[in-house]
Scaffold this active site. Structure first.
Site, PDB file in Angstrom:
ATOM      1  N   THR A  68       0.845  -1.188   0.000  1.00  0.00           N
ATOM      2  CA  THR A  68       0.000   0.000   0.000  1.00  0.00           C
ATOM      3  C   THR A  68       0.887   1.246   0.000  1.00  0.00           C
ATOM      4  O   THR A  68       2.113   1.150  -0.101  1.00  0.00           O
ATOM      5  CB  THR A  68      -0.980  -0.029   1.194  1.00  0.00           C
ATOM      6  OG1 THR A  68      -1.907   1.045   1.065  1.00  0.00           O
ATOM      7  CG2 THR A  68      -0.249   0.063   2.521  1.00  0.00           C
ATOM      8  N   LYS A  72       3.733   1.390  -3.794  1.00  0.00           N
ATOM      9  CA  LYS A  72       3.268   0.621  -4.947  1.00  0.00           C
ATOM     10  C   LYS A  72       4.161   0.802  -6.177  1.00  0.00           C
ATOM     11  O   LYS A  72       4.404  -0.150  -6.921  1.00  0.00           O
ATOM     12  CB  LYS A  72       1.824   1.003  -5.290  1.00  0.00           C
ATOM     13  CG  LYS A  72       0.807   0.585  -4.235  1.00  0.00           C
ATOM     14  CD  LYS A  72      -0.607   0.907  -4.680  1.00  0.00           C
ATOM     15  CE  LYS A  72      -1.634   0.518  -3.627  1.00  0.00           C
ATOM     16  NZ  LYS A  72      -3.018   0.760  -4.083  1.00  0.00           N
ATOM     17  N   ASN A  93       0.337  -3.846  -6.202  1.00  0.00           N
ATOM     18  CA  ASN A  93      -0.272  -3.873  -4.867  1.00  0.00           C
ATOM     19  C   ASN A  93      -0.329  -5.276  -4.283  1.00  0.00           C
ATOM     20  O   ASN A  93      -0.736  -5.451  -3.135  1.00  0.00           O
ATOM     21  CB  ASN A  93      -1.671  -3.245  -4.888  1.00  0.00           C
ATOM     22  CG  ASN A  93      -2.732  -4.202  -5.409  1.00  0.00           C
ATOM     23  OD1 ASN A  93      -2.454  -5.093  -6.221  1.00  0.00           O
ATOM     24  ND2 ASN A  93      -3.961  -4.025  -4.967  1.00  0.00           N
ATOM     25  N   ASP A 109      -6.203  -3.895  -7.997  1.00  0.00           N
ATOM     26  CA  ASP A 109      -7.159  -2.793  -7.844  1.00  0.00           C
ATOM     27  C   ASP A 109      -8.119  -2.723  -9.028  1.00  0.00           C
ATOM     28  O   ASP A 109      -9.279  -2.334  -8.873  1.00  0.00           O
ATOM     29  CB  ASP A 109      -6.423  -1.461  -7.700  1.00  0.00           C
ATOM     30  CG  ASP A 109      -5.789  -1.285  -6.325  1.00  0.00           C
ATOM     31  OD1 ASP A 109      -6.305  -1.885  -5.361  1.00  0.00           O
ATOM     32  OD2 ASP A 109      -4.785  -0.562  -6.219  1.00  0.00           O
ATOM     33  N   GLY A 135     -10.003  13.123 -10.273  1.00  0.00           N
ATOM     34  CA  GLY A 135      -8.743  12.821  -9.612  1.00  0.00           C
ATOM     35  C   GLY A 135      -7.780  12.121 -10.548  1.00  0.00           C
ATOM     36  O   GLY A 135      -8.195  11.450 -11.511  1.00  0.00           O
ATOM     37  N   ILE A 224     -14.659   6.096  -4.180  1.00  0.00           N
ATOM     38  CA  ILE A 224     -13.750   5.108  -3.605  1.00  0.00           C
ATOM     39  C   ILE A 224     -13.470   5.380  -2.134  1.00  0.00           C
ATOM     40  O   ILE A 224     -12.882   4.547  -1.451  1.00  0.00           O
ATOM     41  CB  ILE A 224     -12.439   5.001  -4.392  1.00  0.00           C
ATOM     42  CG1 ILE A 224     -11.597   6.263  -4.253  1.00  0.00           C
ATOM     43  CG2 ILE A 224     -12.706   4.667  -5.849  1.00  0.00           C
ATOM     44  CD1 ILE A 224     -10.178   6.066  -4.720  1.00  0.00           C
ATOM     45  N   TYR A 226     -14.318   5.420   1.743  1.00  0.00           N
ATOM     46  CA  TYR A 226     -15.261   4.661   2.581  1.00  0.00           C
ATOM     47  C   TYR A 226     -15.243   5.133   4.029  1.00  0.00           C
ATOM     48  O   TYR A 226     -15.603   4.398   4.942  1.00  0.00           O
ATOM     49  CB  TYR A 226     -15.014   3.151   2.500  1.00  0.00           C
ATOM     50  CG  TYR A 226     -13.600   2.696   2.736  1.00  0.00           C
ATOM     51  CD1 TYR A 226     -13.109   2.507   4.011  1.00  0.00           C
ATOM     52  CD2 TYR A 226     -12.754   2.438   1.665  1.00  0.00           C
ATOM     53  CE1 TYR A 226     -11.811   2.082   4.230  1.00  0.00           C
ATOM     54  CE2 TYR A 226     -11.458   2.006   1.863  1.00  0.00           C
ATOM     55  CZ  TYR A 226     -11.000   1.819   3.143  1.00  0.00           C
ATOM     56  OH  TYR A 226      -9.705   1.388   3.347  1.00  0.00           O
TER      57      TYR A 226
END
Length: 284
Positions: A68, A72, A93, A109, A135, A224, A226
């Site tokens: 992470t 990466k 990842n 991912d 983004g 994405i 959370y």
């Protein structure tokens, strides 16, 4: 935690910092559910030590690890072999150590993003309408690669910094077009997929100011983020009658290929798993 022996299968997650990661809780749930003699450990590794840490994995008896932030891209350069997906994104990842100690890098991912969308919106068709991605960071790379693979005819990319967006345009080309951040609302016209990959709207960050009126009436809106699970963007999507998709599912689904490669069991993502992982978030 059960006793660890020489026969215990070892995997983990490498990051800096790593204490915030929900991956140990996620994999730990599967290990317990399936009765596997395995452990999945948080592995805090500072950037200057990342190469030594990754190369040490097979020497320490690890079958692999997740990677992470901020490692990466470094992992991409260190491993011995790469999947096509990892090459396409330029980041790793998931690392799998083979019997000879070779390190194979993948990026799950893309898989996680697509599986999350399809689980929440079974009728979603990427090829039916343009998409808008907000983004241009690492997460955006995975989302764009996934949308290209799924056949999205046009991917509009809006980022607060034009230079970062231009880098992705150079990297991916194809159906990608750059729009100015101030044009993000107009760029929603006719779009069937909207994905927010920024931290805007996350707890402790500024809000994401957008208007969803121009989106296709059947659009899927994915955030994405959370934390919170239901962001203001997703609330606005639901209020307009669109299909909101939270970001937790991407985390859960991207973990499946690694778990299967390391522990030999195909894991299931269900509501019990979601509830368990959510209970481990900082602040509940």
């Amino acid at each position: 935690m059960p006793s660890v022996t020489a026969k215990t299968i070892k995997a983990g997650v490498i990051g800096w910092p790593v204490e915030h990661s929900l991956s140990p809780r996620l994999h730990g749930y599967w290990l317990e559910t399936y009765g596997i003699d395995g452990v999945y450990l948080p592995l805090p590794v500072a950037p200057p030590n990342i190469e030594d840490a990754i190369l040490a994995l097979p020497k320490l008896g690890f079958v692999g690890a997740n990677v992470t932030v901020p490692h990466k891209e470094a992992a991409f350069r260190i491993v011995d072999g790469l999947s096509d997906t990892a090459r396409k994104i330029g980041a790793v990842n998931t690392i799998v150590c083979d019997e000879d100690g070779e390190l194979y890098g993948d990026n799950t991912d893309v898989f996680g993003f697509i599986e999350n969308i399809r689980s929440a919106a079974p009728d979603w068709r990427a090829d039916a309408a343009p998409a808008l991605v907000l983004g241009a960071g690492g997460a955006a790379r995975a989302v764009i690669a996934a949308l290209i693979d799924a056949g999205t005819p046009e991917i509009r990319l809006a980022n607060r910094t034009r230079e970062r967006a231009d880098e992705l345009m150079t990297h991916f080309g194809g159906p990608l077009t750059i729009v100015g951040w101030e044009e993000r609302n107009a760029a929603m016209a006719g779009a069937g997929t909207l994905v927010n990959t920024t931290t805007l709207g996350m707890i402790g960050n500024p809000p994401l100011n957008v208007h969803l009126s121009e989106l296709n009436d059947a659009a899927v809106v994915n955030d994405i983020v959370y934390a919170p699970l239901e962001t203001p963007l997703l609330k606005a999507a639901a209020a307009r009658g669109l299909t909101p998709v939270d970001g937790l599912g991407m985390l859960l689904h991207q973990a499946r290929p690694g778990f299967e490669a390391w522990f030999g069991r195909h894991p299931v993502v269900d509501e019990a798993l979601r509830d368990h992982v959510l209970a481990g978030r900082v602040g509940g």
